[in-house]
Design an enzyme around this catalytic site. Structure first.
Site, PDB file in Angstrom:
ATOM      1  N   HIS A   1      -2.774  -3.291  12.320  1.00  0.00           N
ATOM      2  CA  HIS A   1      -3.141  -3.935  11.062  1.00  0.00           C
ATOM      3  C   HIS A   1      -3.430  -5.402  11.375  1.00  0.00           C
ATOM      4  CE1 HIS A   1      -2.488  -5.668   7.020  1.00  0.00           C
ATOM      5  NE2 HIS A   1      -2.629  -4.447   6.526  1.00  0.00           N
TER       6      HIS A   1
ATOM      7  N   ASP B   1       5.934  -3.092  14.033  1.00  0.00           N
ATOM      8  CA  ASP B   1       5.496  -3.137  12.645  1.00  0.00           C
ATOM      9  C   ASP B   1       5.872  -1.800  12.021  1.00  0.00           C
ATOM     10  OD1 ASP B   1       4.219  -3.137  10.219  1.00  0.00           O
ATOM     11  OD2 ASP B   1       2.229  -3.571  11.002  1.00  0.00           O
TER      12      ASP B   1
ATOM     13  N   GLN C   1       4.720   1.295   7.747  1.00  0.00           N
ATOM     14  CA  GLN C   1       4.481   2.682   7.352  1.00  0.00           C
ATOM     15  C   GLN C   1       5.628   3.605   7.770  1.00  0.00           C
ATOM     16  OE1 GLN C   1       1.883   3.566   5.471  1.00  0.00           O
ATOM     17  NE2 GLN C   1       0.879   1.582   5.562  1.00  0.00           N
TER      18      GLN C   1
ATOM     19  N   LYS D   1       5.866  -0.530  -0.166  1.00  0.00           N
ATOM     20  CA  LYS D   1       5.431   0.767   0.360  1.00  0.00           C
ATOM     21  C   LYS D   1       6.569   1.797   0.365  1.00  0.00           C
ATOM     22  CE  LYS D   1       2.061  -1.431   3.473  1.00  0.00           C
ATOM     23  NZ  LYS D   1       0.823  -1.152   2.717  1.00  0.00           N
TER      24      LYS D   1
ATOM     25  N   CYS E   1      -7.665  -3.129   6.572  1.00  0.00           N
ATOM     26  CA  CYS E   1      -7.099  -4.245   7.337  1.00  0.00           C
ATOM     27  C   CYS E   1      -6.840  -3.843   8.786  1.00  0.00           C
ATOM     28  CB  CYS E   1      -5.822  -4.768   6.697  1.00  0.00           C
ATOM     29  SG  CYS E   1      -6.070  -5.498   5.069  1.00  0.00           S
TER      30      CYS E   1
END
Length: 415
Positions: free
Chosen positions: A130, A207, A210, A233, A373
């Protein structure tokens, strides 16, 4: 493990009862932002109605209640991701801020050699990141003279590890990698990357934007040094996220922002700073948002992350089969469920994703279109953009059927 009762879950989400353009809402954009259950909405409302005050500043009853709720949310989040202590959880406004916080700590003059960065040093990322896990490192490399390098991708949408030992080497100071790709759905082999980083003494940031909402995540077991994730999220409010970091690393890092509540003492000649996490939470924090995130963690924990993962794997397998049988559709990323999550990006031959998204919206089907993104990933696969369907615990098989019917209409409109 109990099976997920998706019908019972859906009753907790008021928005799922509405219509869009005269059709039942089919929300397939949870990778962008998830919907919120009534329990989270009620927690935020109750905080404002009964406990609204600033935190860590007042001895009055409301201030005490707000502080206890805020720090209680931190403890819930810490337990949810397997942190060793709540002091390892820094509240931020999102994953982007969490990653930038870490990037800010690396300087040529850092006291801790692990955070010292300059010419000759290297930062390693991947081609599937991202933008929030690309741009901060580009800026850091520009500030320090360090070199930014990256893993390429295979045609199947997985990391190309053929150059593992070349890319992560004795010059590497940090490896920053997405755990679960927001465009490809790929779940990366963290164990392999962490093991190599440890061999050369590099730090590792993941990261988890998700992964934390969708699969069981234990930050200690992952072996990384930092994990960034975001509340919006994972059923929580917008404006709240978190950075998990090993405490001894957080304790070695300088403040990100200066202001109230992050200081021990202030004089006109200089200041001293609080230990983590307060050192990184200058000013009035997102209090109600943290309370909402705590309620979201309670909800996810009650449903069970194993059950959510199993439900999403079933959805993904069904959707991959359905899209494979749909003419002119090309899935970008892994086409099986091994080491992949419930995010599927695809193209429809000869039709721009924005047109696909507009017609699907006419049918009440909400998907995301664009480069998500993650423009370098699109460039790697030779597409300007994709259509992305992303699922969650409230998604049903019938909603995937609605997506496929919508794609049939797309093809008829542009035939």
């Amino acid at each position: 493990m109990n099976a997920l009762d998706v019908d019972a879950v859906r009753k907790d989400f008021p928005i799922l009862d509405r219509e869009v353009n005269g059709n039942p809402l089919v929300y397939l954009d949870s990778g962008n932002t998830s919907q919120k259950p009534r329990q989270v909405i009620d927690a935020v409302r109750e905080h404002y109605e009964l406990h609204n005050a600033n935190v860590a500043r007042s001895v009055h009853t409301l201030g005490t209640e707000a502080t206890e709720a805020f720090e209680g949310a931190r403890e819930k989040v810490a337990a949810f991701v397997g942190a060793g202590t709540a002091a390892e959880i820094v509240f931020t406004k999102n994953s982007t801020e969490a990653i930038n916080l870490v990037a800010h700590a690396f300087t040529a003059g850092a006291q801790d050699p692990r955070l010292r960065l300059g010419p000759g040093d290297e930062i390693v990322i991947t081609e599937m990141e991202h933008h929030s896990n690309i741009v901060p490192w580009q800026l850091l490399a520009q500030r320090t003279g360090a070199t930014l390098r990256w893993f390429g991708l295979t045609d199947e949408g997985r990391l190309d590890l053929s150059r593992l030992e070349d890319l992560i080497n004795e010059r590497t100071k940090l490896v920053s990698v997405v755990h679960y790709s927001n465009l490809l759905g790929t779940i990366n082999p963290v164990d392999v990357l962490v093991a190599r980083a440890r061999q050369v003494g590099a730090l590792v940031l993941l990261d988890g934007s998700q992964s934390v909402p969708h699969i069981p995540v234990d930050v200690t077991a992952l072996g990384a040094d930092f994990v960034a994730f975001t509340g919006h999220k994972m059923l929580g409010p917008t404006g709240i996220g978190a950075l998990w970091g090993r405490f001894e690393l957080l304790d070695a890092m300088p403040p990100f922002l200066g202001g109230g509540s992050m200081i021990e003492t202030v004089a006109m000649t200089g200041s001293t700073f609080m230990p983590p996490p307060a050192r990184f939470e200058a000013g009035t924090p997102p209090i109600a948002e943290a309370v909402g995130l705590g309620a979201a963690v309670d909800y996810l924990s009650a449903v069970g992350m194993d059950a959510i993962q199993a439900h999403e794997k079933q959805l993904t397998a069904y959707a991959l089969d359905a899209l494979a049988a749909t003419p002119d559709v090309r899935v970008i990323g892994p086409t099986d469920t091994a080491d992949r999550g419930a995010t599927i990006s695809f193209t429809v031959d000869g039709i721009h994703p924005h047109d696909v998204g507009q017609i699907l919206d006419d049918e009440g089907v909400q998907v995301r279109v664009g480069h998500h993104c993650a423009r370098p990933t699109c460039v790697r696969f030779g597409v300007p953009a994709t259509t992305r369907a992303s699922f969650y615990l409230y998604t049903t098989i019938s909603e995937i059927d609605a997506l496929v019917r919508g794609l049939e209409r797309v093809r008829k409109v542009f035939a």
